[in-house]
Write a protein that holds these residues in place. Structure first.
Motif, PDB file in Angstrom:
ATOM      1  N   VAL A 230       0.808  -0.995  -0.077  1.00 21.18           N
ATOM      2  CA  VAL A 230       0.051  -0.108   0.264  1.00 21.18           C
ATOM      3  C   VAL A 230       0.833   1.629   0.121  1.00 21.18           C
ATOM      4  O   VAL A 230       0.320   2.479  -0.904  1.00 21.18           O
ATOM      5  CB  VAL A 230      -0.891   0.416   1.442  1.00 21.18           C
ATOM      6  N   VAL A 231       1.855   1.430   1.075  1.00 18.80           N
ATOM      7  CA  VAL A 231       2.532   2.303   0.489  1.00 18.80           C
ATOM      8  C   VAL A 231       3.435   2.738  -0.318  1.00 18.80           C
ATOM      9  O   VAL A 231       3.087   3.729  -1.092  1.00 18.80           O
ATOM     10  CB  VAL A 231       3.854   2.216   2.612  1.00 18.80           C
ATOM     11  N   ALA A 232       4.244   1.833  -1.048  1.00 21.61           N
ATOM     12  CA  ALA A 232       5.201   2.038  -2.070  1.00 21.61           C
ATOM     13  C   ALA A 232       4.383   2.682  -3.251  1.00 21.61           C
ATOM     14  O   ALA A 232       4.068   3.288  -4.302  1.00 21.61           O
ATOM     15  CB  ALA A 232       4.997   0.207  -3.066  1.00 21.61           C
ATOM     16  N   SER A 233       2.547   1.948  -3.267  1.00 21.09           N
ATOM     17  CA  SER A 233       1.640   2.147  -4.164  1.00 21.09           C
ATOM     18  C   SER A 233       1.727   3.981  -4.469  1.00 21.09           C
ATOM     19  O   SER A 233       1.116   4.320  -5.072  1.00 21.09           O
ATOM     20  CB  SER A 233       0.485   1.304  -4.536  1.00 21.09           C
ATOM     21  N   LYS A 234       1.335   4.148  -3.032  1.00 21.85           N
ATOM     22  CA  LYS A 234       1.067   5.834  -2.797  1.00 21.85           C
ATOM     23  C   LYS A 234       1.720   6.777  -2.676  1.00 21.85           C
ATOM     24  O   LYS A 234       1.690   7.510  -3.579  1.00 21.85           O
ATOM     25  CB  LYS A 234       0.672   5.155  -1.037  1.00 21.85           C
ATOM     26  N   ILE A 235       2.995   6.189  -2.918  1.00 19.21           N
ATOM     27  CA  ILE A 235       4.554   6.786  -2.731  1.00 19.21           C
ATOM     28  C   ILE A 235       4.666   7.046  -4.629  1.00 19.21           C
ATOM     29  O   ILE A 235       4.538   8.167  -5.144  1.00 19.21           O
ATOM     30  CB  ILE A 235       5.262   6.536  -1.984  1.00 19.21           C
ATOM     31  N   SER A 236       4.570   6.151  -4.786  1.00 24.27           N
ATOM     32  CA  SER A 236       4.491   5.065  -6.758  1.00 24.27           C
ATOM     33  C   SER A 236       3.722   6.492  -7.245  1.00 24.27           C
ATOM     34  O   SER A 236       3.354   7.489  -7.700  1.00 24.27           O
ATOM     35  CB  SER A 236       4.558   4.508  -7.095  1.00 24.27           C
TER      36      SER A 236
ATOM     37  N   ASP B 209      12.578   3.240  -7.175  1.00 25.77           N
ATOM     38  CA  ASP B 209      12.651   1.655  -6.407  1.00 25.77           C
ATOM     39  C   ASP B 209      12.036   1.602  -5.000  1.00 25.77           C
ATOM     40  O   ASP B 209      12.599   2.945  -4.071  1.00 25.77           O
ATOM     41  CB  ASP B 209      13.871   1.086  -6.410  1.00 25.77           C
ATOM     42  N   PHE B 210      11.622   0.230  -4.409  1.00 24.64           N
ATOM     43  CA  PHE B 210      10.915   0.630  -3.715  1.00 24.64           C
ATOM     44  C   PHE B 210      11.522  -0.367  -2.623  1.00 24.64           C
ATOM     45  O   PHE B 210      11.224  -1.615  -2.853  1.00 24.64           O
ATOM     46  CB  PHE B 210       9.846   0.624  -3.015  1.00 24.64           C
ATOM     47  N   ILE B 211      12.416  -1.022  -1.352  1.00 28.23           N
ATOM     48  CA  ILE B 211      13.840  -1.871  -1.065  1.00 28.23           C
ATOM     49  C   ILE B 211      13.279  -1.935   0.093  1.00 28.23           C
ATOM     50  O   ILE B 211      13.019  -1.324   1.311  1.00 28.23           O
ATOM     51  CB  ILE B 211      15.194  -1.366  -1.397  1.00 28.23           C
TER      52      ILE B 211
ATOM     53  N   TYR C 200      11.466  -3.566  -5.024  1.00 36.32           N
ATOM     54  CA  TYR C 200      10.039  -3.596  -5.760  1.00 36.32           C
ATOM     55  C   TYR C 200      10.330  -3.690  -7.288  1.00 36.32           C
ATOM     56  O   TYR C 200       9.401  -3.806  -8.093  1.00 36.32           O
ATOM     57  CB  TYR C 200       8.921  -1.879  -5.455  1.00 36.32           C
ATOM     58  N   ALA C 201      11.114  -2.766  -7.796  1.00 30.57           N
ATOM     59  CA  ALA C 201      11.607  -2.445  -8.779  1.00 30.57           C
ATOM     60  C   ALA C 201      11.948  -3.844 -10.033  1.00 30.57           C
ATOM     61  O   ALA C 201      11.736  -4.039 -10.933  1.00 30.57           O
ATOM     62  CB  ALA C 201      12.752  -1.411  -9.420  1.00 30.57           C
ATOM     63  N   GLU C 202      12.687  -5.082  -9.229  1.00 34.21           N
ATOM     64  CA  GLU C 202      13.370  -5.669  -9.569  1.00 34.21           C
ATOM     65  C   GLU C 202      12.138  -6.929 -10.167  1.00 34.21           C
ATOM     66  O   GLU C 202      11.885  -7.310 -11.226  1.00 34.21           O
ATOM     67  CB  GLU C 202      13.754  -6.773  -8.701  1.00 34.21           C
ATOM     68  N   GLU C 203      11.285  -6.978  -9.174  1.00 34.44           N
ATOM     69  CA  GLU C 203       9.644  -7.797  -8.885  1.00 34.44           C
ATOM     70  C   GLU C 203       8.887  -7.322  -9.891  1.00 34.44           C
ATOM     71  O   GLU C 203       7.447  -7.814  -9.959  1.00 34.44           O
ATOM     72  CB  GLU C 203       9.681  -7.875  -8.123  1.00 34.44           C
ATOM     73  N   LYS C 204       9.066  -5.290 -10.265  1.00 36.83           N
ATOM     74  CA  LYS C 204       8.812  -5.110 -12.073  1.00 36.83           C
ATOM     75  C   LYS C 204       7.044  -4.909 -10.949  1.00 36.83           C
ATOM     76  O   LYS C 204       6.150  -4.926 -11.031  1.00 36.83           O
ATOM     77  CB  LYS C 204       8.126  -5.686 -12.661  1.00 36.83           C
TER      78      LYS C 204
END
Length: 152
Positions: free
Chosen positions: A117-123, A135-137, A146-150
Motif C-alpha cells: 500500500v505504501v509503495a503504491s501511494k508513494i509511486s 525503487d522501494f527496497i 519492487y523494481a526488480e520484481e516489476k
C-alpha cells in the motif's frame, strides 16, 4: 561523497536541509538495488537494526545521488511514513528520482500488505509531482526490490 541530511526549521519556521554527516561513496552512480543495499548496510547498518528504519535516497536525472534522508524510525514491525515528508525533502533537494528503503528486523524481506500500500501511494503521489519512485527496497537477510520484481 554521499551526504545525509536532516530537516530543521529556520527562524520563520521554513524547512531547511542541514547536512548531518557524509560518507565515502566509491561508486557515485547508485543505479542498482545491490549498490543501494550495500551502501545502506555499510553506512547505516540497516541490516543490523532492531527496529524499522526508513531512508530515502534522492537522485538527479542521471542517477547521481543528491542526498539521503532518514524518514522514520519505528518499532520492531512498523514505521509510520507520510508522503508529505517524503516529497518535501525531495523537492527541497531538487530530486527527480527517489528510492525508499527500509529494513525488516525479522530479516524476512517478503513485502507485507502495508508495504504494498505504501509503495503504491508513494509511486502515485510521485507521478503527480513528476518525481519518480525508482525503487522501494526491503532489507533483511538479503533484500527485496519492487523494481526488480516489476511491482512499481
Amino acid at each position: 561523497m554521499l551526504r545525509k541530511y536532516e530537516m530543521e526549521l529556520d527562524e520563520l519556521k521554513h524547512p531547511l536541509m542541514v547536512e548531518e554527516s557524509s560518507y565515502e561513496c566509491p561508486d557515485e552512480r547508485l543505479n542498482s538495488p545491490e549498490k543501494i543495499v550495500k551502501l545502506l548496510n555499510e553506512c547505516f547498518r540497516l541490516d543490523k537494526k532492531a527496529e524499522e528504519y526508513v531512508y530515502m535516497l534522492a537522485f538527479d536525472a542521471k542517477c547521481n545521488p543528491l542526498g539521503v534522508f532518514e524518514l522514520g524510525h519505528g518499532s520492531v514491525n512498523a514505521c509510520i511514513l507520510n508522503p508529505r515528508e517524503i516529497f518535501q525533502r525531495a523537492l527541497i533537494c531538487g530530486a527527480v528520482n527517489i528510492v525508499i528503503a527500509h529494513n525488516h528486523p525479522s530479516h524476512d524481506t517478503t513485502p507485507s500488505k502495508d508495504d504494498d500500500v505504501v509503495a503504491s501511494k508513494i509511486s502515485e503521489a510521485g507521478k503527480l509531482m513528476k518525481i519518480q519512485l525508482v525503487d522501494f527496497i526491503i532489507i533483511g537477510k538479503g533484500y527485496f526490490s519492487y523494481a526488480e520484481e516489476k511491482r512499481i
